[in-house]
Enzyme design. Structure first.
Site, PDB file in Angstrom:
ATOM      1  N   THR A 256       0.828  -1.207   0.000  1.00  0.00           N
ATOM      2  CA  THR A 256       0.000   0.000   0.000  1.00  0.00           C
ATOM      3  C   THR A 256       0.856   1.248   0.000  1.00  0.00           C
ATOM      4  O   THR A 256       0.446   2.295  -0.520  1.00  0.00           O
ATOM      5  CB  THR A 256      -0.936  -0.009   1.221  1.00  0.00           C
ATOM      6  OG1 THR A 256      -1.707  -1.215   1.207  1.00  0.00           O
ATOM      7  CG2 THR A 256      -1.878   1.178   1.213  1.00  0.00           C
TER       8      THR A 256
ATOM      9  N   TYR B  64       6.438 -11.259   5.148  1.00  0.00           N
ATOM     10  CA  TYR B  64       5.298 -10.880   4.307  1.00  0.00           C
ATOM     11  C   TYR B  64       5.047 -12.011   3.321  1.00  0.00           C
ATOM     12  O   TYR B  64       5.791 -12.199   2.367  1.00  0.00           O
ATOM     13  CB  TYR B  64       5.630  -9.575   3.590  1.00  0.00           C
ATOM     14  CG  TYR B  64       4.487  -8.889   2.882  1.00  0.00           C
ATOM     15  CD1 TYR B  64       3.179  -9.344   2.967  1.00  0.00           C
ATOM     16  CD2 TYR B  64       4.732  -7.747   2.122  1.00  0.00           C
ATOM     17  CE1 TYR B  64       2.151  -8.696   2.319  1.00  0.00           C
ATOM     18  CE2 TYR B  64       3.710  -7.085   1.470  1.00  0.00           C
ATOM     19  CZ  TYR B  64       2.424  -7.559   1.564  1.00  0.00           C
ATOM     20  OH  TYR B  64       1.400  -6.908   0.910  1.00  0.00           O
TER      21      TYR B  64
ATOM     22  N   LYS C  98       2.910 -11.342   8.182  1.00  0.00           N
ATOM     23  CA  LYS C  98       1.795 -10.609   7.579  1.00  0.00           C
ATOM     24  C   LYS C  98       1.207 -11.542   6.534  1.00  0.00           C
ATOM     25  O   LYS C  98       1.820 -11.824   5.509  1.00  0.00           O
ATOM     26  CB  LYS C  98       2.254  -9.298   6.949  1.00  0.00           C
ATOM     27  CG  LYS C  98       1.098  -8.517   6.313  1.00  0.00           C
ATOM     28  CD  LYS C  98       1.578  -7.285   5.573  1.00  0.00           C
ATOM     29  CE  LYS C  98       0.399  -6.618   4.862  1.00  0.00           C
ATOM     30  NZ  LYS C  98       0.831  -5.492   4.004  1.00  0.00           N
TER      31      LYS C  98
ATOM     32  N   VAL D 283      -2.972  -5.922   9.653  1.00  0.00           N
ATOM     33  CA  VAL D 283      -2.278  -4.847   8.944  1.00  0.00           C
ATOM     34  C   VAL D 283      -3.252  -4.398   7.870  1.00  0.00           C
ATOM     35  O   VAL D 283      -3.451  -5.082   6.869  1.00  0.00           O
ATOM     36  CB  VAL D 283      -0.947  -5.313   8.343  1.00  0.00           C
ATOM     37  CG1 VAL D 283      -0.276  -4.170   7.587  1.00  0.00           C
ATOM     38  CG2 VAL D 283      -0.013  -5.844   9.429  1.00  0.00           C
TER      39      VAL D 283
END
Length: 298
Positions: free
Chosen positions: A52, A140, A168, A208
């Site tokens: 993002t 991630y 994540k 998140v």
């Protein structure tokens, strides 16, 4: 009382956009304004320079400047996790060290993309990043973007590293997530907003959230209700957010672009995305903006 142990990455983390000026320069003043609002409305953490945050199109120096700006803005009210991952293992070490010096509390390390390394190569890459600093590392797992999923066996081995502390989770594989939650101490975070409540129910550490850029209070309220034992209330709050999650994340327009457009409707800085991302027009912004108003007015 939260059903899971505290995590070095916080509980409700905003996956913060990276604001730019009209000519695509980093807007550090805007970043400070953006960080204060989620912190005021209940986010106890930020993830900077993730997907993002347009990490592929920001420089190492810009990432460092962004960390310093947000740390200065929120002080000790929030944990700052800095995205430092690249497809180059040697390169990833440098932004990791810069992030530590800039005041980040943790690192977000993505699996290498494009080159499609083997699981052993991925593990070597992530261990090398974790060895580079004294900060805890949030892995991630986002195979839809990188082309490489972290297998359960690889995650099991990486969990033995003293600084690899969480995941994540954007793998859309709740079976794998549940297995790792049952067999490791990894702190699991929903990286996809629609899974924040389901993963919390399995023992996840938090979320998140891209949606927290525009509706931080509402995102936190879901986990607050669940942690207070009000599972029915948590479900209601989560389902109320689903239309906004869908409007922001389940269209051809990337969530980064939608978040920036919605922030503009709130009078907050964001600026244009950097190419190859392109801004959305008023017609495409109108429907998500209406959904956001309905969510925040309830």
């Amino acid at each position: 009382m939260s059903p899971v142990a505290p995590s070095p990455f916080g509980r409700v983390a905003a996956a913060m956009i990276t604001p730019f000026t009209a000519d695509h320069a980093l807007d550090t003043d805007g970043a400070q304004r953006l960080a204060v609002r989620p912190a005021d409305e209940g986010c106890d953490a930020f993830v900077l320079s993730g997907t993002t945050g347009e990490s592929p199109t920001t420089t190492d120096a810009e990432k460092e400047d962004l960390i310093r700006a947000v740390v200065e803005a929120v002080g000790d009210r929030a944990r700052i996790t800095a995205g430092i991952g690249t497809s180059d293992t040697r390169h990833s070490v440098e932004p990791a060290r810069r992030a530590e010096k800039a005041g980040a509390h943790g690192l977000l390390a993505v699996t290498p993309y494009s080159s499609r390394p083997t699981q052993e190569a991925v593990a070597h890459h992530l261990r090398t990043v974790a060895d580079a600093t004294g900060l805890p590392v949030l892995l991630y797992d986002v195979p839809g973007r990188t082309g490489t999923a972290l297998t359960a066996d690889t995650l099991q081995r990486l969990a033995e590293h003293p600084r690899i502390a969480g995941v994540k989770d954007c793998a859309y594989d709740l079976m794998k997530s549940a297995r790792l939650l049952a067999t490791t101490d990894l702190a699991y975070y929903a990286g996809c907003d629609e899974q924040s409540l389901p993963l919390r129910a399995l023992g996840g550490a938090g979320c998140v959230s891209t949606v927290a850029n525009v509706a931080p209070r509402e995102v936190r309220a879901v986990l607050d209700a669940f942690d207070a034992g009000d599972t029915a209330g948590a479900t209601r709050r989560h389902l109320r957010l689903v239309p906004l999650i869908e409007a922001m994340m389940a269209t051809e327009t990337p969530g980064t672009v939608t978040a920036k457009a919605l922030l503009a409707t709130l009078g907050l800085p964001g600026g244009p995305p950097r190419p190859p991302l392109l801004p959305t027009g008023p017609a495409l912004t109108a429907q998500p903006a209406e959904v956001l108003r309905a969510v925040r007015e309830r």
